[in-house]
Design a protein around this motif. Structure first.
Motif, mmCIF file in Angstrom:
data_model
loop_
_atom_site.group_PDB
_atom_site.id
_atom_site.type_symbol
_atom_site.label_atom_id
_atom_site.label_comp_id
_atom_site.label_asym_id
_atom_site.label_seq_id
_atom_site.Cartn_x
_atom_site.Cartn_y
_atom_site.Cartn_z
ATOM 1 N N ARG A 106 -7.478 -18.259 4.570
ATOM 2 C CA ARG A 106 -6.197 -18.447 5.230
ATOM 3 C C ARG A 106 -5.216 -17.544 4.498
ATOM 4 O O ARG A 106 -5.147 -17.571 3.259
ATOM 5 N N PRO A 107 -4.424 -16.753 5.219
ATOM 6 C CA PRO A 107 -3.539 -15.801 4.538
ATOM 7 C C PRO A 107 -2.544 -16.496 3.618
ATOM 8 O O PRO A 107 -2.159 -17.647 3.847
ATOM 9 N N SER A 108 -2.133 -15.797 2.594
ATOM 10 C CA SER A 108 -1.099 -16.298 1.684
ATOM 11 C C SER A 108 0.003 -15.257 1.568
ATOM 12 O O SER A 108 -0.073 -14.182 2.170
ATOM 13 N N ASP A 109 1.009 -15.585 0.799
ATOM 14 C CA ASP A 109 2.148 -14.680 0.637
ATOM 15 C C ASP A 109 2.007 -13.757 -0.565
ATOM 16 O O ASP A 109 2.878 -12.944 -0.820
ATOM 17 N N TYR A 110 0.932 -13.894 -1.303
ATOM 18 C CA TYR A 110 0.781 -13.102 -2.517
ATOM 19 C C TYR A 110 -0.129 -11.902 -2.278
ATOM 20 O O TYR A 110 -1.251 -12.050 -1.806
ATOM 21 N N PHE A 111 0.367 -10.754 -2.589
ATOM 22 C CA PHE A 111 -0.420 -9.528 -2.535
ATOM 23 C C PHE A 111 -0.360 -8.895 -3.918
ATOM 24 O O PHE A 111 0.705 -8.608 -4.419
ATOM 25 N N GLY A 112 -1.495 -8.686 -4.492
ATOM 26 C CA GLY A 112 -1.517 -8.099 -5.818
ATOM 27 C C GLY A 112 -1.155 -6.630 -5.790
ATOM 28 O O GLY A 112 -0.651 -6.100 -4.806
ATOM 29 N N GLN A 113 -1.413 -5.991 -6.882
ATOM 30 C CA GLN A 113 -1.154 -4.553 -6.980
ATOM 31 C C GLN A 113 -2.108 -3.796 -6.065
ATOM 32 O O GLN A 113 -3.317 -4.028 -6.114
ATOM 33 N N GLY A 114 -1.600 -2.930 -5.243
ATOM 34 C CA GLY A 114 -2.403 -2.206 -4.273
ATOM 35 C C GLY A 114 -2.963 -0.907 -4.811
ATOM 36 O O GLY A 114 -2.683 -0.490 -5.941
ATOM 37 N N THR A 115 -3.774 -0.279 -3.975
ATOM 38 C CA THR A 115 -4.340 1.018 -4.316
ATOM 39 C C THR A 115 -4.228 1.923 -3.093
ATOM 40 O O THR A 115 -4.402 1.464 -1.962
ATOM 41 N N GLN A 116 -3.932 3.191 -3.334
ATOM 42 C CA GLN A 116 -3.652 4.094 -2.233
ATOM 43 C C GLN A 116 -4.906 4.830 -1.784
ATOM 44 O O GLN A 116 -5.662 5.358 -2.614
ATOM 45 N N VAL A 117 -5.091 4.861 -0.476
ATOM 46 C CA VAL A 117 -6.201 5.598 0.129
ATOM 47 C C VAL A 117 -5.621 6.648 1.075
ATOM 48 O O VAL A 117 -4.798 6.322 1.929
ATOM 49 N N THR A 118 -6.052 7.884 0.893
ATOM 50 C CA THR A 118 -5.617 8.955 1.769
ATOM 51 C C THR A 118 -6.842 9.657 2.339
ATOM 52 O O THR A 118 -7.711 10.097 1.581
ATOM 53 N N VAL A 119 -6.909 9.707 3.659
ATOM 54 C CA VAL A 119 -8.037 10.342 4.329
ATOM 55 C C VAL A 119 -7.530 11.576 5.056
ATOM 56 O O VAL A 119 -6.704 11.475 5.968
ATOM 57 N N SER A 120 -8.037 12.726 4.668
ATOM 58 C CA SER A 120 -7.617 13.966 5.314
ATOM 59 C C SER A 120 -8.553 14.300 6.466
ATOM 60 O O SER A 120 -9.744 13.979 6.430
ATOM 61 N N ALA A 121 -7.998 14.954 7.460
ATOM 62 C CA ALA A 121 -8.787 15.282 8.662
ATOM 63 C C ALA A 121 -9.762 16.420 8.395
ATOM 64 O O ALA A 121 -9.575 17.217 7.486
#
Length: 121
Positions: A106-121
């Motif tokens: 069940r979703p919560s309001d807490y999101f930890g530290q994220g990580t960036q994903v970049t996909v080039s064409a």
């Protein structure tokens, strides 16, 4: 100090794969279900997928179904998001989201530290 830290992001080309990790601090969120979300530049955060505490149940957004796979390592309290056949539209910041329902997702309001994903064409 964040209780959840996502890592493993980077720059890849379309068609390549990447595996993200979400590590919990100590025994935080032990035996919790976990969700993953992503946020592309200029867009709202969107649901990617979720996995229950044992890994026996998973759910995926239609956009990633068949390409992304969720798993969990109970021994090190880490969740994984394996992303295959990446597309430019998969670009964004990825976050893990601990369940507000404990073992059941069940979703919560807490999101930890994220990580960036970049996909080039």
């Amino acid at each position: 100090q964040e209780l959840l830290v996502a890592s493993g992001g980077g720059l890849v080309q379309a068609g390549e794969s990447l595996t993200l990790s979400c590590a919990a601090s100590g025994r935080a969120f032990w035996e919790y279900a976990m969700g993953w979300y992503r946020q592309a530049p200029g867009k709202d955060r969107e649901f990617v997928g979720a996995i229950n505490w044992s890994g026996a149940w998973t759910s995926y957004a239609q956009a990633v179904k068949g390409r992304f796979t969720l798993s969990r390592h109970s021994t090190d309290n880490t969740w994984y998001l394996h992303m295959a056949n990446l597309k430019p539209e998969d670009t964004g910041d990825y976050y893990c989201n601990p369940s507000s329902g404990g073992r059941t997702w069940r979703p919560s309001d807490y999101f930890g530290q994220g990580t960036q994903v970049t996909v080039s064409a």
